[in-house]
Motif scaffolding. Structure first.
Motif, PDB file in Angstrom:
ATOM      1  N   ARG A 248      30.756  74.207  -3.013  1.00 50.35           N
ATOM      2  CA  ARG A 248      30.890  74.635  -4.273  1.00 50.35           C
ATOM      3  C   ARG A 248      29.393  74.593  -4.946  1.00 50.35           C
ATOM      4  O   ARG A 248      28.833  73.691  -5.312  1.00 50.35           O
ATOM      5  CB  ARG A 248      31.598  73.833  -5.301  1.00 50.35           C
ATOM      6  CG  ARG A 248      33.300  74.113  -4.729  1.00 50.35           C
ATOM      7  CD  ARG A 248      33.755  75.321  -4.909  1.00 50.35           C
ATOM      8  NE  ARG A 248      35.120  75.261  -4.444  1.00 50.35           N
ATOM      9  CZ  ARG A 248      35.446  75.646  -3.241  1.00 50.35           C
ATOM     10  NH1 ARG A 248      34.614  76.156  -2.422  1.00 50.35           N
ATOM     11  NH2 ARG A 248      36.739  76.051  -2.879  1.00 50.35           N
TER      12      ARG A 248
ATOM     13  N   GLU B  63      27.947  74.780  -7.811  1.00 53.98           N
ATOM     14  CA  GLU B  63      27.708  74.432  -9.101  1.00 53.98           C
ATOM     15  C   GLU B  63      27.630  72.779  -8.895  1.00 53.98           C
ATOM     16  O   GLU B  63      27.342  72.077  -9.923  1.00 53.98           O
ATOM     17  CB  GLU B  63      28.591  74.712 -10.216  1.00 53.98           C
ATOM     18  CG  GLU B  63      30.239  74.386  -9.836  1.00 53.98           C
ATOM     19  CD  GLU B  63      31.005  75.154  -8.799  1.00 53.98           C
ATOM     20  OE1 GLU B  63      32.063  75.002  -8.703  1.00 53.98           O
ATOM     21  OE2 GLU B  63      30.376  75.974  -7.954  1.00 53.98           O
ATOM     22  N   GLN B  64      28.211  72.352  -7.821  1.00 56.70           N
ATOM     23  CA  GLN B  64      28.160  70.620  -7.614  1.00 56.70           C
ATOM     24  C   GLN B  64      27.030  70.447  -6.740  1.00 56.70           C
ATOM     25  O   GLN B  64      26.417  71.162  -6.036  1.00 56.70           O
ATOM     26  CB  GLN B  64      29.668  70.587  -6.877  1.00 56.70           C
ATOM     27  CG  GLN B  64      30.919  70.607  -7.758  1.00 56.70           C
ATOM     28  CD  GLN B  64      31.979  70.429  -7.203  1.00 56.70           C
ATOM     29  OE1 GLN B  64      32.234  69.619  -6.260  1.00 56.70           O
ATOM     30  NE2 GLN B  64      33.180  70.758  -7.758  1.00 56.70           N
TER      31      GLN B  64
ATOM     32  N   GLN C  76      27.910  67.329  -0.935  1.00 55.50           N
ATOM     33  CA  GLN C  76      28.968  68.131  -0.161  1.00 55.50           C
ATOM     34  C   GLN C  76      28.622  68.456   1.075  1.00 55.50           C
ATOM     35  O   GLN C  76      29.497  68.278   2.247  1.00 55.50           O
ATOM     36  CB  GLN C  76      28.973  69.456  -0.908  1.00 55.50           C
ATOM     37  CG  GLN C  76      29.470  69.515  -2.278  1.00 55.50           C
ATOM     38  CD  GLN C  76      29.676  70.655  -3.126  1.00 55.50           C
ATOM     39  OE1 GLN C  76      30.548  71.575  -2.924  1.00 55.50           O
ATOM     40  NE2 GLN C  76      28.723  71.287  -3.770  1.00 55.50           N
TER      41      GLN C  76
END
Length: 207
Positions: free
Chosen positions: A140, A142-143, A148
């Motif tokens: 993602r 936006e993270q 991640q």
């Protein structure tokens, strides 16, 4: 990473690991020749190459490799040639039950087993292209990206180690009885030699 997304990642990772390929063949071969426990070094080598592939994709270099026919083909043919070399060497190997020679085979250095596993996985540009298509499904933007990618890599590596060691390497143990006779050794050498060559040819021909 959300738990539901992680579960999807784990499921996809398991399916990928259970798909037979050069890594699985190398793992089974190592288990037969060096023993179940020592086959872990080849598996760890394969995981090191997997980490390199993820890093390449994360840095965006994978896009260049995937979009450059020359770069892609150079790596592809190098990987195919290496697998064919391993296959021919295994196919032509002669059976031996002499204690000294058997001990030498089982005492192959951990570094040698690790290095072979590393190159088997690294010289596979299709893995880079695969991760280019695979990783965006679980990332993602936006993270925090580093976290991640760390979770993704750790998950895929952990699952692949478990599948390779406790499925493919363990499965090879059922063939141990064949290693007790010259004929059995010869048959296994031919079989794994042909498998390595076949995967190498497929890697070179399939686009």
């Amino acid at each position: 990473m959300q738990f539901s997304l992680w579960l999807a990642l784990a499921g996809a990772g398991a399916l990928i690991s259970f798909t037979p390929g050069a890594g699985a063949i190398n793992t089974m071969s190592n288990s037969l020749n060096a023993g179940f426990r020592r086959s872990i070094w080849g598996i760890l080598g394969q995981q090191a190459a997997l980490v390199v592939h993820v890093v390449i994709v994360a840095l965006g270099v994978g896009v260049l490799v995937a979009s450059s026919p020359v770069a892609f083909n150079v790596i592809r043919y190098a990987g195919a040639a290496y697998l064919i070399y391993l296959g021919v060497r295994q196919f032509l190997s002669k059976p031996s039950l002499e204690e000294e020679q058997a001990a030498a085979l089982r005492n192959e250095s951990a570094w040698s087993i690790f290095r072979r596993g590393f190159w088997v996985n690294l010289l596979n540009p299709k893995a880079i292209v695969f991760f280019l298509a695979f990783t965006p499904q679980f990332i993602r933007p936006e993270q925090p990206l580093l976290t991640q990618y760390a979770v993704l890599t750790a998950t895929i590596v952990a699952i692949d180690i478990l599948v390779m060691w406790f499925f493919f390497a363990a499965a090879a143990r059922s063939f141990q009885r064949f290693t007790q006779t010259p004929r059995g050794q010869l048959v296994l050498s031919k079989v794994f030699g042909v498998l390595f060559v076949a995967v190498g040819i497929l890697l070179a021909l399939i686009h």
